[in-house]
Motif scaffolding. Structure first.
Motif, PDB file in Angstrom:
ATOM      1  N   ASP A 174       0.829  -1.208   0.000  1.00 57.74           N
ATOM      2  CA  ASP A 174       0.000   0.000   0.000  1.00 57.74           C
ATOM      3  C   ASP A 174       0.862   1.256   0.000  1.00 57.74           C
ATOM      4  N   ARG A 175       0.443   2.227  -0.805  1.00 58.34           N
ATOM      5  CA  ARG A 175       1.183   3.473  -0.942  1.00 58.34           C
ATOM      6  C   ARG A 175       1.235   4.211   0.408  1.00 58.34           C
ATOM      7  N   GLY A 176       2.434   4.651   0.813  1.00 57.03           N
ATOM      8  CA  GLY A 176       2.570   5.377   2.080  1.00 57.03           C
ATOM      9  C   GLY A 176       2.518   6.880   1.874  1.00 57.03           C
ATOM     10  N   ILE A 177       2.645   7.618   2.971  1.00 59.66           N
ATOM     11  CA  ILE A 177       2.655   9.084   2.873  1.00 59.66           C
ATOM     12  C   ILE A 177       4.110   9.542   2.982  1.00 59.66           C
ATOM     13  N   PRO A 178       4.618  10.259   1.937  1.00 60.13           N
ATOM     14  CA  PRO A 178       6.023  10.670   1.947  1.00 60.13           C
ATOM     15  C   PRO A 178       6.363  11.445   3.214  1.00 60.13           C
ATOM     16  N   TYR A 179       7.511  11.174   3.753  1.00 57.58           N
ATOM     17  CA  TYR A 179       8.074  11.846   4.936  1.00 57.58           C
ATOM     18  C   TYR A 179       7.249  11.615   6.213  1.00 57.58           C
ATOM     19  N   GLU A 180       6.114  10.921   6.117  1.00 62.35           N
ATOM     20  CA  GLU A 180       5.298  10.698   7.320  1.00 62.35           C
ATOM     21  C   GLU A 180       5.233   9.211   7.675  1.00 62.35           C
ATOM     22  N   THR A 181       4.707   8.403   6.762  1.00 59.12           N
ATOM     23  CA  THR A 181       4.633   6.965   7.084  1.00 59.12           C
ATOM     24  C   THR A 181       5.715   6.158   6.379  1.00 59.12           C
ATOM     25  N   GLU A 182       6.253   6.665   5.262  1.00 55.34           N
ATOM     26  CA  GLU A 182       7.313   5.918   4.563  1.00 55.34           C
ATOM     27  C   GLU A 182       8.595   5.966   5.388  1.00 55.34           C
ATOM     28  N   GLY A 183       9.168   4.804   5.673  1.00 58.09           N
ATOM     29  CA  GLY A 183      10.388   4.781   6.493  1.00 58.09           C
ATOM     30  C   GLY A 183      11.276   3.611   6.092  1.00 58.09           C
ATOM     31  N   TRP A 184      12.575   3.758   6.374  1.00 61.16           N
ATOM     32  CA  TRP A 184      13.546   2.709   6.019  1.00 61.16           C
ATOM     33  C   TRP A 184      13.182   1.363   6.656  1.00 61.16           C
ATOM     34  N   GLY A 185      12.506   1.413   7.804  1.00 60.32           N
ATOM     35  CA  GLY A 185      12.141   0.187   8.516  1.00 60.32           C
ATOM     36  C   GLY A 185      11.323  -0.776   7.663  1.00 60.32           C
ATOM     37  N   TRP A 186      10.664  -0.248   6.633  1.00 57.83           N
ATOM     38  CA  TRP A 186       9.878  -1.123   5.747  1.00 57.83           C
ATOM     39  C   TRP A 186      10.724  -2.255   5.170  1.00 57.83           C
ATOM     40  N   LEU A 187      12.013  -1.965   4.959  1.00 59.05           N
ATOM     41  CA  LEU A 187      12.889  -2.985   4.349  1.00 59.05           C
ATOM     42  C   LEU A 187      13.007  -4.231   5.228  1.00 59.05           C
ATOM     43  N   LEU A 188      12.852  -4.047   6.551  1.00 54.96           N
ATOM     44  CA  LEU A 188      13.005  -5.194   7.454  1.00 54.96           C
ATOM     45  C   LEU A 188      11.655  -5.677   7.986  1.00 54.96           C
ATOM     46  N   ASP A 189      10.564  -5.114   7.479  1.00 53.28           N
ATOM     47  CA  ASP A 189       9.235  -5.522   7.935  1.00 53.28           C
ATOM     48  C   ASP A 189       8.956  -6.957   7.468  1.00 53.28           C
ATOM     49  N   ARG A 190       8.639  -7.841   8.442  1.00 54.61           N
ATOM     50  CA  ARG A 190       8.475  -9.256   8.098  1.00 54.61           C
ATOM     51  C   ARG A 190       7.266  -9.517   7.193  1.00 54.61           C
ATOM     52  N   LYS A 191       6.421  -8.477   7.036  1.00 53.95           N
ATOM     53  CA  LYS A 191       5.281  -8.644   6.124  1.00 53.95           C
ATOM     54  C   LYS A 191       5.767  -8.931   4.689  1.00 53.95           C
ATOM     55  N   TRP A 192       6.953  -8.394   4.358  1.00 56.56           N
ATOM     56  CA  TRP A 192       7.441  -8.564   2.968  1.00 56.56           C
ATOM     57  C   TRP A 192       8.504  -9.653   2.896  1.00 56.56           C
ATOM     58  N   SER A 193       8.486 -10.546   3.877  1.00 55.78           N
ATOM     59  CA  SER A 193       9.515 -11.586   3.952  1.00 55.78           C
ATOM     60  C   SER A 193       9.651 -12.358   2.637  1.00 55.78           C
ATOM     61  N   GLY A 194      10.891 -12.518   2.193  1.00 55.54           N
ATOM     62  CA  GLY A 194      11.158 -13.251   0.946  1.00 55.54           C
ATOM     63  C   GLY A 194      11.086 -12.381  -0.286  1.00 55.54           C
ATOM     64  N   ARG A 195      10.632 -11.112  -0.117  1.00 51.57           N
ATOM     65  CA  ARG A 195      10.468 -10.247  -1.292  1.00 51.57           C
ATOM     66  C   ARG A 195      11.247  -8.926  -1.124  1.00 51.57           C
ATOM     67  N   VAL A 196      12.411  -9.014  -0.429  1.00 52.78           N
ATOM     68  CA  VAL A 196      13.212  -7.816  -0.139  1.00 52.78           C
ATOM     69  C   VAL A 196      14.609  -8.001  -0.740  1.00 52.78           C
ATOM     70  N   ALA A 197      15.154  -6.932  -1.320  1.00 55.07           N
ATOM     71  CA  ALA A 197      16.531  -7.004  -1.840  1.00 55.07           C
ATOM     72  C   ALA A 197      17.301  -5.752  -1.435  1.00 55.07           C
ATOM     73  N   ILE A 269      10.023  -4.831  -2.526  1.00 49.45           N
ATOM     74  CA  ILE A 269      10.646  -3.639  -1.938  1.00 49.45           C
ATOM     75  C   ILE A 269      12.157  -3.860  -1.915  1.00 49.45           C
ATOM     76  N   GLU A 270      12.922  -2.817  -2.295  1.00 46.73           N
ATOM     77  CA  GLU A 270      14.378  -2.996  -2.389  1.00 46.73           C
ATOM     78  C   GLU A 270      15.096  -1.654  -2.412  1.00 46.73           C
ATOM     79  N   SER A 271      16.402  -1.691  -2.097  1.00 44.29           N
ATOM     80  CA  SER A 271      17.264  -0.531  -2.316  1.00 44.29           C
ATOM     81  C   SER A 271      17.117  -0.151  -3.787  1.00 44.29           C
ATOM     82  N   MET A 272      17.191   1.141  -4.081  1.00 42.58           N
ATOM     83  CA  MET A 272      16.915   1.516  -5.473  1.00 42.58           C
ATOM     84  C   MET A 272      17.733   2.742  -5.853  1.00 42.58           C
ATOM     85  N   PHE A 273      18.123   2.811  -7.138  1.00 38.28           N
ATOM     86  CA  PHE A 273      18.736   4.024  -7.682  1.00 38.28           C
ATOM     87  C   PHE A 273      17.724   4.672  -8.628  1.00 38.28           C
TER      88      PHE A 273
END
Lengths: 419, 524
Positions: A174-197, A269-273
């Protein structure tokens, strides 16, 4: 008869002469080509052709991987005239004496360089990121070291820069709110387990992981830009456990690889350029470039002058550096999402709509094309994170080679090998 | 390994499986490419850390001690203390940097650079002796430069090994794991289907037994004999299939009734079991072949070494042809040519000659260690005399050697090439005309002969000493012809036979090349 005799003689003696061997012998070839060593980020064929046309000089690009060109630059300064990379490679080159100072008096538009490079802050209210901010490496101090006190000689030409974060597929998350709900912690959120790079580069991906662990309360750092060994150990305990639990799909080593992972649905979800994000958008994937509430990871490109470049070659190098700050190149790279250190000069080379989208963060009034003529921005879209000023006011950390760099390389290997 | 991958791609009729195999192939190729980088970085690091750095470190130590001896008098006490301080700091710098190469840690590098910087500061603070001071400071800077190159090579090596290759291996492992999981899932599915069929068959068996019993009562058991054995055999067959076995012979497949249909189904399960087992075996083969590829890649390195030899050797023949043709053109039409055309023709011949010389140098360089030479009795005076005879010496520089040079048992041709290039270089760079001098001496040094070739030419700046021995590097007067290969060939020849070479020279003070040559032949 005489002719035949001489020909026969030549036939029989040519091989013999070659076998006898010669004393060391040869001849000098005058060099008339500007040799630029760097990565594919800035060594693009369109830029080379335009520079040749504008300057009337021959330019040779030598693109390569970050590690191999950094090594070449630090050991063989005679093999290039200019070196383009990231600010985090500067310290080693400077210590090794393979680059020489650049005279600001020879840079036509030096006075237009904005405060980001000179002070580390784009505006006085902006957050000062941890790690090696570019101003700390820019000026040549009286004792020959690099520092932030303004001087007339600099170690690199300030030019391309950007902020990075992570990208996520809005079809899966789900789309987050920039600078408010979007956070780096999403990368380690177990909800996306197996789908993180993560990006496979310790001076970059390590900070993505550290910011995420810090966000989730899984690790603490006194100075995230210069972690201690015990802090690195604590971070990697978290990462290795997650990897063993199958949290990470893997790591990526190139922008096309990162694009393929999300396009195929393997990763959500992943690190991105930046170019990866716009390539996915052009391919119909609704990839959001997050605006993390704790700030971005920033990077700064550098252009350095070889210590062995002199005379006419040095003049050509200055011409090329001045060309980079003359407007057109800044506009070209803006269409890939990158910024230039004197943006106002590029404004006249961008349409009003392009300028408003890329630099001002306003909604596009029409479809906008990237550098490869594909549409990368749909009419009505706004740039993730907003304007140049807003994005660069929120820097958490700069890409940095930390004091414990070697230690991070071993820790990273343990992370990749964990099963 | 590529054959296995190709076979899997062709044989697999399942698209996702084929795509995974293709991805493994891509990452294996990238892994192999990166492996070359690791090998190269290790080679560079080894040369810097184990060869170059100890030589420069020893030289700095030696020169600091010599300088201290020179300052011996009590009037120089203040200067003497500064030299002691510099020796101590430089020694600390050496130890710290060596510790970095044992246990890489950036803080050791910073501390080492600080110590060597302190040593330079102390040297600079010495009163007078500006020539000695400058030389020492330059040598310490050379030490720093080589040390930092070693640090960078160490970091590159660690990055390629720990990060880049590990990343590719991680991707290969991921796709191999998913292939195994797919195979396991498929096997499980087949087992379930087989088990379900077995249950159906068991039920059918019970029913059949009941029916058979009834029929046996009714028709005296004949029908039971016809049905019971094949059903039992099929039950056993499905039991074996559910355990993952494959069977070459399935009973009752030639029947056209329900039992025959079940037998055909059993054969399908058996075939699927076989495919699953093949897939598992192929995954294992892939892993084993990845290890084998490591060994193959090392062999490829050696092949690349041969390339320069083959390329330079094969290019020489067409060049000779061009030179010959130019001469014939000149002979055939010299009277018809304009002065401009003649000039072009002369330039053509001259440049071909230069190209031939360049290729010859490259060939000489790559030939080092390739040509089998036998040891023989070599009279050194005759050898030097023959070199004088074949070397162009337009200004008549004097080439001399010490009295009574002995006859030694060694390989003639490589030693001759070393002297030819060193003496040829000295003559070429001679700027004193008839007053130019080149002198050769020999003294024993353990298991080696130690030769010195000294000249009174223009000399070479200390900053260029290292570069002078590198391929295609030219130092000194750029107007003097040269390919920049002469000293590279010399160094490679000497090191191939286990010796070392050192250059001592300052601008305006001539140059001395000191090299060691084994008494007993040995190869590195």
């Amino acid at each position: 008869m005489k002719r035949n005799t001489r020909r026969n003689f030549l036939k029989t003696t040519a091989g013999t002469a070659a076998l006898l061997g010669t004393a060391p012998y040869g001849f000098a070839v005058q060099r008339r080509v500007l040799r630029v060593l760097g990565t594919h980020v800035t060594l693009q064929e369109s830029l080379r052709q335009q520079a040749q046309e504008d300057l009337g000089i021959a330019i040779e690009f030598q693109p390569g991987g970050s590690a191999s060109i950094a090594h070449q630059a630090s050991t063989r300064p005679e093999s290039f005239d200019l070196y383009e990379q990231w600010s985090n490679s500067i310290r080693v080159l400077w210590q090794a004496g393979t680059i020489q100072p650049i005279e600001t008096s020879r840079l036509a538009n030096w006075n237009e360089i904005n405060n980001l490079t000179k002070t580390g802050r784009l505006t006085s209210e902006a957050k000062l990121g941890a790690g090696d901010a570019p101003n700390k490496l820019l000026f040549v101090q009286e004792d020959g070291s690099l520092g932030g006190d303004i001087a007339e000689r600099i170690s690199y030409l300030p030019y391309v820069h950007n902020v990075d974060s992570f990208g996520y597929d809005a079809a899966q998350i789900d789309r987050g709110i920039p600078y408010e709900t979007e956070g780096w912690g999403w990368l380690l959120d177990r909800k996306w387990s197996g789908r993180v790079a993560l990006v496979n580069e310790p001076t970059i991906g390590l900070f993505d992981a550290a910011l995420a662990a810090q966000d989730m309360g899984l690790a603490q750092f006194d100075d995230i830009g210069n972690m201690t060994k015990s802090e690195i150990d604590a971070l990697f305990r978290v990462l290795v456990d997650l990897r063993r639990d199958g949290h990470f799909r893997g790591v990526w080593s190139s922008v096309p690889h990162s694009v393929e992972l999300m396009k195929s649905g393997e990763v959500a979800i992943e690190s991105m350029f930046s170019p990866g994000v716009f390539a996915l958008k052009a391919g119909g994937i609704d990839c959001i470039y997050a605006s993390p509430k704790s700030g971005y990871r920033a990077w700064h490109g550098v252009m350095c002058l070889s210590a062995q470049t002199t005379g006419a070659s040095k003049d050509m190098a200055y011409e090329y550096m001045n060309w980079w700050l003359s407007g057109w190149p800044g506009a070209f790279i803006a269409r890939q999402g990158y910024y230039i250190s004197n943006p106002q000069r590029s404004k006249e080379f961008l349409s009003e709509d392009e300028w408003n989208y890329w630099y001002e963060g306003q909604p596009a009034q029409s479809d906008l094309k990237g550098t490869d003529d594909r549409i990368v921005v749909q009419k009505g879209d706004s740039r993730d994170g907003g304007s140049y000023e807003k994005r660069f006011s929120n820097i958490a950390v700069w890409n940095t080679v930390m004091d414990n760099y070697e230690y991070t390389l071993n820790a990273w290997n343990e992370f990749l090998s964990a099963v | 390994m590529s054959e296995t991958i190709e076979r899997l791609k062709v044989e697999s009729d399942d698209l996702p499986t084929r795509q995974k195999v293709e991805k493994i192939e891509v990452h294996l190729q990238e892994n192999a490419r990166q492996f070359q980088s690791v090998v190269e970085e290790r080679r560079i690091r080894k040369d810097l850390v184990q060869v170059q750095l100890p030589v420069v470190g020893d030289r700095v130590d030696r020169n600091l001690r010599a300088f201290s001896t020179k300052l011996g008098s009590s009037e120089q006490q203040a200067n003497q203390l500064l030299v002691y301080g510099a020796r101590s700091d430089f020694s600390i710098a050496e130890k710290l940097i060596l510790r970095y190469f044992e246990t890489p840690d950036g803080k050791l590098v910073d501390a080492a650079l600080k110590a060597s910087s302190d040593a330079k500061t102390e040297i600079t603070a010495i009163d007078g002796f500006s020539d000695d001071k400058n030389l020492l400071a330059e040598e310490i800077e050379t030490f720093e430069r080589i040390a930092l190159r070693g640090v960078q090579a160490t970091r590159s090596y660690l990055l390629f090994r720990n990060v880049v290759m590990a990343g590719e291996a991680s991707e290969i492992a991921h796709y191999s794991r998913t292939l195994r999981e797919d195979a396991e899932k498929q096997r499980h599915l087949i087992a379930q289907q087989a088990d379900s069929s077995r249950k159906k068959v068991s039920l059918l068996t019970i029913l059949s037994v009941v029916v058979a019993a009834i029929l046996a009562i009714l028709i005296a058991g004949r029908l039971a004999v016809a049905i019971l054995p094949p059903i039992t055999a099929l039950t056993r067959t499905f039991g074996m299939l559910s355990g993952g076995e494959t069977l070459s012979d399935i009973p009752e497949t030639d029947r056209t009734d329900e039992i025959g249909q079940m037998a055909v189904a059993a054969r399908v399960f058996s075939d699927q079991n076989r495919q699953t087992r093949d897939l598992l075996r192929d995954s294992e083969e892939l892993r084993e072949k990845l290890e084998a590829q490591t060994i193959e890649l090392e062999a490829t390195n050696e092949e690349l070494d041969s390339f320069a030899y083959v390329a330079s050797h094969d290019l020489k023949s067409p060049l000779r042809g061009i030179r010959q043709l130019a001469t014939w053109i000149e002979e055939d039409a010299v009277d018809d040519f304009s002065p401009q055309t003649l000039d072009y023709l002369t330039k053509l011949k001259s440049r071909v000659a230069k190209m031939e010389a360049l290729l010859q140098d490259l060939l000489d360089f790559s030939r080092v260690g390739r040509v089998n030479t036998k040891s023989e009795e070599v009279n050194l005076e005759s050898l030097l005399q023959s070199i004088i005879e074949i070397t162009d010496n337009p200004n008549g520089a004097a080439v001399t050697w010490q009295d009574n040079l002995p006859t030694i048992n060694t390989v003639r041709s490589p030693l001759e090439q070393v002297f030819l290039n060193l003496i040829g270089n000295a003559i070429k760079h001679n700027h004193r005309g008839k007053d130019g001098e080149v002198h050769v001496t020999l003294e024993p040094k353990g298991k080696f002969h130690r030769f010195r070739v000294t000249d009174n030419g223009p000399g070479i700046a200390a900053k260029d000493h290292e570069r002078a021995f590198q391929m295609y590097q030219r130092v000194g007067d750029q107007a003097v012809d040269g390919s920049g290969m002469g000293l590279a060939i010399v160094k490679k020849q000497i090191e191939y036979f286990g010796g070392t070479i050192q250059l001592d020279s300052l601008p305006g003070q001539g140059a001395t090349f000191t090299f060691t040559w084994p008494v007993e032949r040995q190869l590195t």
